[in-house]
Design a protein around this motif. Sequence first.
Motif, PDB file in Angstrom:
ATOM      1  N   LEU A 125      33.428  67.341   2.447  1.00 47.57           N
ATOM      2  CA  LEU A 125      32.626  68.260   1.643  1.00 47.57           C
ATOM      3  C   LEU A 125      31.960  67.531   0.481  1.00 47.57           C
ATOM      4  CD1 LEU A 125      31.690  71.086   0.707  1.00 47.57           C
ATOM      5  CD2 LEU A 125      33.911  71.308  -0.457  1.00 47.57           C
ATOM      6  N   LEU A 126      32.702  66.710  -0.239  1.00 43.85           N
ATOM      7  CA  LEU A 126      32.137  66.020  -1.396  1.00 43.85           C
ATOM      8  C   LEU A 126      31.100  64.993  -0.980  1.00 43.85           C
ATOM      9  CD1 LEU A 126      35.255  65.585  -3.694  1.00 43.85           C
ATOM     10  CD2 LEU A 126      33.466  67.307  -3.793  1.00 43.85           C
ATOM     11  N   ALA A 127      31.334  64.309   0.140  1.00 46.66           N
ATOM     12  CA  ALA A 127      30.341  63.362   0.634  1.00 46.66           C
ATOM     13  C   ALA A 127      29.054  64.078   1.019  1.00 46.66           C
ATOM     14  CB  ALA A 127      30.900  62.597   1.829  1.00 46.66           C
ATOM     15  N   ALA A 128      29.185  65.213   1.695  1.00 48.32           N
ATOM     16  CA  ALA A 128      28.001  65.988   2.064  1.00 48.32           C
ATOM     17  C   ALA A 128      27.269  66.490   0.832  1.00 48.32           C
ATOM     18  CB  ALA A 128      28.403  67.163   2.959  1.00 48.32           C
ATOM     19  N   SER A 129      28.026  66.933  -0.159  1.00 51.44           N
ATOM     20  CA  SER A 129      27.416  67.408  -1.398  1.00 51.44           C
ATOM     21  C   SER A 129      26.679  66.295  -2.131  1.00 51.44           C
ATOM     22  CB  SER A 129      28.496  67.985  -2.322  1.00 51.44           C
ATOM     23  OG  SER A 129      28.007  68.194  -3.631  1.00 51.44           O
ATOM     24  N   ALA A 130      27.179  65.079  -2.013  1.00 50.78           N
ATOM     25  CA  ALA A 130      26.575  63.951  -2.725  1.00 50.78           C
ATOM     26  C   ALA A 130      25.206  63.575  -2.184  1.00 50.78           C
ATOM     27  CB  ALA A 130      27.504  62.740  -2.671  1.00 50.78           C
ATOM     28  N   VAL A 131      24.939  63.916  -0.914  1.00 53.71           N
ATOM     29  CA  VAL A 131      23.684  63.472  -0.295  1.00 53.71           C
ATOM     30  C   VAL A 131      22.784  64.624   0.125  1.00 53.71           C
ATOM     31  CG1 VAL A 131      24.756  61.346   0.518  1.00 53.71           C
ATOM     32  CG2 VAL A 131      24.684  63.328   2.037  1.00 53.71           C
ATOM     33  N   SER A 132      23.270  65.867   0.069  1.00 52.28           N
ATOM     34  CA  SER A 132      22.489  66.976   0.611  1.00 52.28           C
ATOM     35  C   SER A 132      22.744  68.264  -0.154  1.00 52.28           C
ATOM     36  CB  SER A 132      22.850  67.199   2.087  1.00 52.28           C
ATOM     37  OG  SER A 132      22.224  68.351   2.604  1.00 52.28           O
ATOM     38  N   GLU A 133      21.719  69.083  -0.281  1.00 51.75           N
ATOM     39  CA  GLU A 133      21.915  70.432  -0.803  1.00 51.75           C
ATOM     40  C   GLU A 133      22.714  71.255   0.201  1.00 51.75           C
ATOM     41  OE1 GLU A 133      18.636  72.569  -2.668  1.00 51.75           O
ATOM     42  OE2 GLU A 133      17.462  70.718  -2.609  1.00 51.75           O
ATOM     43  N   GLY A 134      23.401  72.253  -0.317  1.00 55.75           N
ATOM     44  CA  GLY A 134      24.176  73.138   0.528  1.00 55.75           C
ATOM     45  C   GLY A 134      23.881  74.592   0.233  1.00 55.75           C
ATOM     46  N   TYR A 135      24.759  75.464   0.719  1.00 57.77           N
ATOM     47  CA  TYR A 135      24.551  76.895   0.544  1.00 57.77           C
ATOM     48  C   TYR A 135      25.919  77.576   0.473  1.00 57.77           C
ATOM     49  CZ  TYR A 135      22.442  81.522   1.142  1.00 57.77           C
ATOM     50  OH  TYR A 135      22.036  82.820   0.949  1.00 57.77           O
ATOM     51  N   PHE A 136      26.024  78.578  -0.408  1.00 56.98           N
ATOM     52  CA  PHE A 136      27.257  79.344  -0.527  1.00 56.98           C
ATOM     53  C   PHE A 136      26.985  80.803  -0.201  1.00 56.98           C
ATOM     54  CE2 PHE A 136      30.401  81.828  -2.990  1.00 56.98           C
ATOM     55  CZ  PHE A 136      31.554  81.334  -2.392  1.00 56.98           C
ATOM     56  N   THR A 137      27.783  81.349   0.728  1.00 57.32           N
ATOM     57  CA  THR A 137      27.664  82.747   1.126  1.00 57.32           C
ATOM     58  C   THR A 137      28.719  83.577   0.412  1.00 57.32           C
ATOM     59  OG1 THR A 137      26.860  82.100   3.312  1.00 57.32           O
ATOM     60  CG2 THR A 137      27.717  84.333   3.087  1.00 57.32           C
ATOM     61  N   ARG A 138      28.295  84.632  -0.259  1.00 58.97           N
ATOM     62  CA  ARG A 138      29.214  85.444  -1.045  1.00 58.97           C
ATOM     63  C   ARG A 138      30.132  86.308  -0.188  1.00 58.97           C
ATOM     64  NH1 ARG A 138      30.995  85.222  -6.089  1.00 58.97           N
ATOM     65  NH2 ARG A 138      31.093  87.496  -6.140  1.00 58.97           N
ATOM     66  N   GLU A 139      29.737  86.619   1.042  1.00 59.97           N
ATOM     67  CA  GLU A 139      30.638  87.364   1.917  1.00 59.97           C
ATOM     68  C   GLU A 139      31.833  86.486   2.291  1.00 59.97           C
ATOM     69  OE1 GLU A 139      27.424  87.183   2.297  1.00 59.97           O
ATOM     70  OE2 GLU A 139      26.562  89.150   2.748  1.00 59.97           O
ATOM     71  N   HIS A 140      32.992  87.108   2.445  1.00 58.66           N
ATOM     72  CA  HIS A 140      34.172  86.354   2.861  1.00 58.66           C
ATOM     73  C   HIS A 140      33.986  85.876   4.297  1.00 58.66           C
ATOM     74  CE1 HIS A 140      35.985  88.832  -0.445  1.00 58.66           C
ATOM     75  NE2 HIS A 140      36.445  87.638  -0.751  1.00 58.66           N
ATOM     76  N   GLY A 141      34.179  84.578   4.511  1.00 56.44           N
ATOM     77  CA  GLY A 141      33.975  84.004   5.833  1.00 56.44           C
ATOM     78  C   GLY A 141      35.242  83.551   6.524  1.00 56.44           C
ATOM     79  N   LEU A 142      36.377  83.560   5.798  1.00 58.97           N
ATOM     80  CA  LEU A 142      37.598  82.986   6.363  1.00 58.97           C
ATOM     81  C   LEU A 142      38.824  83.689   5.822  1.00 58.97           C
ATOM     82  CD1 LEU A 142      38.517  80.462   8.132  1.00 58.97           C
ATOM     83  CD2 LEU A 142      39.082  79.396   5.943  1.00 58.97           C
ATOM     84  N   LEU A 143      39.797  83.908   6.720  1.00 62.14           N
ATOM     85  CA  LEU A 143      41.150  84.288   6.325  1.00 62.14           C
ATOM     86  C   LEU A 143      41.980  83.014   6.337  1.00 62.14           C
ATOM     87  CD1 LEU A 143      41.656  87.571   8.393  1.00 62.14           C
ATOM     88  CD2 LEU A 143      40.918  87.334   6.007  1.00 62.14           C
ATOM     89  N   TYR A 144      42.380  82.573   5.157  1.00 59.98           N
ATOM     90  CA  TYR A 144      43.079  81.300   4.972  1.00 59.98           C
ATOM     91  C   TYR A 144      44.576  81.576   4.897  1.00 59.98           C
ATOM     92  CZ  TYR A 144      44.270  76.790   2.831  1.00 59.98           C
ATOM     93  OH  TYR A 144      44.810  75.539   2.540  1.00 59.98           O
ATOM     94  N   ARG A 145      45.274  81.243   5.976  1.00 54.53           N
ATOM     95  CA  ARG A 145      46.676  81.639   6.087  1.00 54.53           C
ATOM     96  C   ARG A 145      47.567  80.850   5.133  1.00 54.53           C
ATOM     97  NH1 ARG A 145      49.049  84.395  10.113  1.00 54.53           N
ATOM     98  NH2 ARG A 145      47.263  84.010  11.493  1.00 54.53           N
ATOM     99  N   LYS A 146      48.420  81.596   4.438  1.00 50.69           N
ATOM    100  CA  LYS A 146      49.453  81.001   3.601  1.00 50.69           C
ATOM    101  C   LYS A 146      50.796  81.161   4.309  1.00 50.69           C
ATOM    102  CE  LYS A 146      47.040  80.044  -0.215  1.00 50.69           C
ATOM    103  NZ  LYS A 146      46.999  78.700  -0.860  1.00 50.69           N
ATOM    104  N   TRP A 147      51.447  80.031   4.612  1.00 53.31           N
ATOM    105  CA  TRP A 147      52.735  80.089   5.303  1.00 53.31           C
ATOM    106  C   TRP A 147      53.485  78.793   5.030  1.00 53.31           C
ATOM    107  CZ3 TRP A 147      53.696  77.114  10.006  1.00 53.31           C
ATOM    108  CH2 TRP A 147      52.605  76.340  10.411  1.00 53.31           C
ATOM    109  N   PRO A 148      54.816  78.800   5.147  1.00 52.78           N
ATOM    110  CA  PRO A 148      55.606  77.637   4.748  1.00 52.78           C
ATOM    111  C   PRO A 148      55.293  76.364   5.511  1.00 52.78           C
ATOM    112  CG  PRO A 148      57.004  79.582   4.955  1.00 52.78           C
ATOM    113  CD  PRO A 148      55.662  79.962   5.492  1.00 52.78           C
TER     114      PRO A 148
END
Length: 255
Positions: free
Chosen positions: A189-212
Motif C-alpha cells: 500500500l505505501l509503495a503504491a501510494s508513493a508512486v500513484s494517486e489512489g481512491y478511498f470509498t466511504r462505503e464499507h467494503g470489508l468485514l475484517y474478522r477479529k479472532w485469536p
Amino acid sequence: MTHLVSVITPVHAPSIEYLAGAYDSLVKQDMPDGWDWQWLVQEDGQTGSFNGVLPDDPRISIGGGRPGGPGVARTLALSRVSGDLVKVLDADDQLTAGALARDIAAFETHAHIGWTTSRVLDLMPDGSTVGWDKDPDGGPISRGAVLAFWQANGYRAQVHPATLCIRRDLLLALGGWMALPASEDTGLLLAASAVSEGYFTREHGLLYRKWPGQVTSQAAHREPIEYKGRMKIIEARAEALASMLPNGLPVTPAA
C-alpha cells in the motif's frame, strides 16, 4: 469481452475454516456488465489441506508452493492472474455487498488512479460488527498522502491495506508483495501510494474478522526488534520509490 478482477487469497491451516465465508461473499457480488471475478486461492505450503473445502467453480484457481509467509503466497499467485485489477481478500475476511463494483467504478471514473481502498467493519467473534469513526473523506487520495500520514501517526495508515484493489501493471512494477513475515500488505500500500494517486470509498467494503488465530493478534507480530525492522524497510522502500519520480516526495532523514 469480459473484464476480470483477480482476487488473491493466501491460506494457512488456521484460516481454512473461514474460506467458505470468503467464497460466499464473492458469489454475492453484483458485478457490472462486462465484468466478472476470478479467485486465486494460494496455500502457504503444499499440504493440500483445503482440498475439497471449496466448491467446483471454474472461477476458482487453487495453488500452493514452498511456505514463505503470506507475502510469498500472494506473489506466487500473481502467476495465475488474468485480470487488469487485483483485489486483496484474506481467507478469514469477507467482502461486503457491492465492494467489487465500487472498486471498478472508481477506476473507470478516475483513469489516473492506481489503487483503491475502502472503509472496514471489524467482524467480532460473536458476529457483531464495530466501525471506525476516523476514516478520511471519500474520493481521490494524492500521491504520497498515505505514506506521510503513516509516518506522522506511529506507523498507522488512514486507510486499510486489507481493502486494497490495485492495477495489475502497477502491482507487477512494484514487485508484488514485500518479502516480509508480516506487514507485506502495508508495504505494498505505501509503495503504491508513493508512486500513484489512489481512491478511498466511504462505503464499507470489508468485514475484517477479529479472532485469536489471526496473524496480527499473535505476540510475534509486535515483537519490538522485528517490528521496528519491518517498519524501517517499508518506509525506506516507499521513500526510495517516491524520490525516483519527478517532483519526488520529501525523504525523511533516517533516525
